[in-house]
Design a protein around this motif. Structure first.
Motif, PDB file in Angstrom:
ATOM      1  N   HIS A  88       0.766  -0.965   0.380  1.00 34.27           N
ATOM      2  CA  HIS A  88       0.447  -0.310   0.099  1.00 34.27           C
ATOM      3  C   HIS A  88       0.866   0.932  -0.192  1.00 34.27           C
ATOM      4  N   PHE A  89       1.852   1.486   0.872  1.00 37.72           N
ATOM      5  CA  PHE A  89       2.589   2.205   1.125  1.00 37.72           C
ATOM      6  C   PHE A  89       3.526   2.761  -0.334  1.00 37.72           C
ATOM      7  N   THR A  90       4.132   1.257  -1.186  1.00 42.77           N
ATOM      8  CA  THR A  90       4.496   1.625  -2.226  1.00 42.77           C
ATOM      9  C   THR A  90       3.633   2.449  -3.537  1.00 42.77           C
ATOM     10  N   LEU A  91       2.596   1.506  -3.579  1.00 47.21           N
ATOM     11  CA  LEU A  91       1.331   2.354  -4.546  1.00 47.21           C
ATOM     12  C   LEU A  91       0.901   3.159  -4.699  1.00 47.21           C
ATOM     13  N   HIS A  97       3.922  10.336  -6.515  1.00 50.46           N
ATOM     14  CA  HIS A  97       4.888  11.043  -7.786  1.00 50.46           C
ATOM     15  C   HIS A  97       4.570  11.135  -8.886  1.00 50.46           C
ATOM     16  N   GLN A  98       3.294  10.021  -9.658  1.00 47.71           N
ATOM     17  CA  GLN A  98       3.318  10.529 -10.891  1.00 47.71           C
ATOM     18  C   GLN A  98       1.348  11.667 -10.767  1.00 47.71           C
ATOM     19  N   TYR A  99       0.872  11.664  -9.997  1.00 43.54           N
ATOM     20  CA  TYR A  99      -0.080  12.771 -10.048  1.00 43.54           C
ATOM     21  C   TYR A  99      -0.528  13.917  -9.071  1.00 43.54           C
ATOM     22  N   ALA A 100       0.560  14.021  -7.783  1.00 46.24           N
ATOM     23  CA  ALA A 100       0.368  15.147  -7.319  1.00 46.24           C
ATOM     24  C   ALA A 100       1.555  16.096  -7.312  1.00 46.24           C
ATOM     25  N   ILE A 101       1.571  17.080  -7.413  1.00 48.87           N
ATOM     26  CA  ILE A 101       2.239  18.171  -7.504  1.00 48.87           C
ATOM     27  C   ILE A 101       3.326  18.427  -6.826  1.00 48.87           C
ATOM     28  N   SER A 102       3.219  17.944  -5.161  1.00 51.40           N
ATOM     29  CA  SER A 102       4.274  18.037  -4.196  1.00 51.40           C
ATOM     30  C   SER A 102       3.859  16.835  -3.307  1.00 51.40           C
ATOM     31  N   ILE A 104       3.871  14.614  -0.242  1.00 51.61           N
ATOM     32  CA  ILE A 104       3.092  14.910   1.518  1.00 51.61           C
ATOM     33  C   ILE A 104       3.744  13.723   1.964  1.00 51.61           C
ATOM     34  N   TRP A 105       4.729  13.468   2.568  1.00 52.58           N
ATOM     35  CA  TRP A 105       4.880  12.387   3.308  1.00 52.58           C
ATOM     36  C   TRP A 105       4.622  12.495   4.716  1.00 52.58           C
ATOM     37  N   PRO A 106       3.922  13.681   5.563  1.00 52.68           N
ATOM     38  CA  PRO A 106       3.473  12.630   6.580  1.00 52.68           C
ATOM     39  C   PRO A 106       1.827  12.136   6.607  1.00 52.68           C
ATOM     40  N   GLN A 107       1.039  12.211   5.373  1.00 52.71           N
ATOM     41  CA  GLN A 107       0.078  11.877   4.976  1.00 52.71           C
ATOM     42  C   GLN A 107       0.386  10.719   4.462  1.00 52.71           C
ATOM     43  N   ILE A 108       1.270   9.910   3.788  1.00 55.02           N
ATOM     44  CA  ILE A 108       1.547   8.700   3.037  1.00 55.02           C
ATOM     45  C   ILE A 108       2.058   7.942   4.329  1.00 55.02           C
ATOM     46  N   ILE A 109       2.320   7.974   5.007  1.00 53.02           N
ATOM     47  CA  ILE A 109       3.557   7.453   6.029  1.00 53.02           C
ATOM     48  C   ILE A 109       1.780   6.992   7.346  1.00 53.02           C
ATOM     49  N   ILE A 110       0.782   7.739   7.428  1.00 53.18           N
ATOM     50  CA  ILE A 110      -0.042   8.267   8.299  1.00 53.18           C
ATOM     51  C   ILE A 110      -0.722   6.743   7.257  1.00 53.18           C
TER      52      ILE A 110
END
Length: 127
Positions: A88-91, A97-102, A104-110
């Motif tokens: 899930h984290f990898t995807l 990386h493909q669709y976002a402007i930047s 946001i690592w904390p949201q991905i980790i959460i």
């Protein structure tokens, strides 16, 4: 202009004849299972496995369970949840990386942590 390829000769002394496999119910030649049984390879493998396990002197009927079934199921749930959370984290990182402007690592980790605990609860319910 068309070029034709020259046939390569086999490097070994015994050339392997190419043929379609025998699809009849009874094979005409010895199969790998038959050759292994003729050479007692299965028995040798079992003896080697027992030697590696250290169970030469013990009977095979004595099966000791090292962990209770509930602990075993809980460990399985944690293992599966960790594997699925990593996926899930990898995807999630790839999509960000493909669709976002930047990114946001904390949201991905959460979201990965939520996926981990959500999958643990889901797997424990169905095990």
């Amino acid at each position: 202009m068309v070029r034709t390829r020259k046939e390569r000769k086999a490097a070994t002394v015994n050339e392997i004849k190419l043929a379609h496999p025998d699809r009849s119910a009874v094979p005409s030649e010895n199969t790998l299972l038959k050759l292994a049984q003729d050479r007692d390879l299965f028995e040798q493998a079992e003896k080697k496995q027992r030697k590696n396990d250290g169970n030469d002197d013990e009977d095979e009927d004595e099966d000791e369970e090292l962990l209770p079934p509930t602990v075993d199921r809980a460990m399985d749930a944690v293992l599966w949840s960790a594997s699925l959370a990593m996926l899930h984290f990898t995807l999630d990182v790839l999509v960000q990386h493909q669709y976002a402007i930047s990114i946001i690592w904390p949201q991905i980790i959460i979201r990965a942590i939520q996926a981990f605990f959500g999958k643990i609860l889901l797997l424990k319910r169905y095990s």
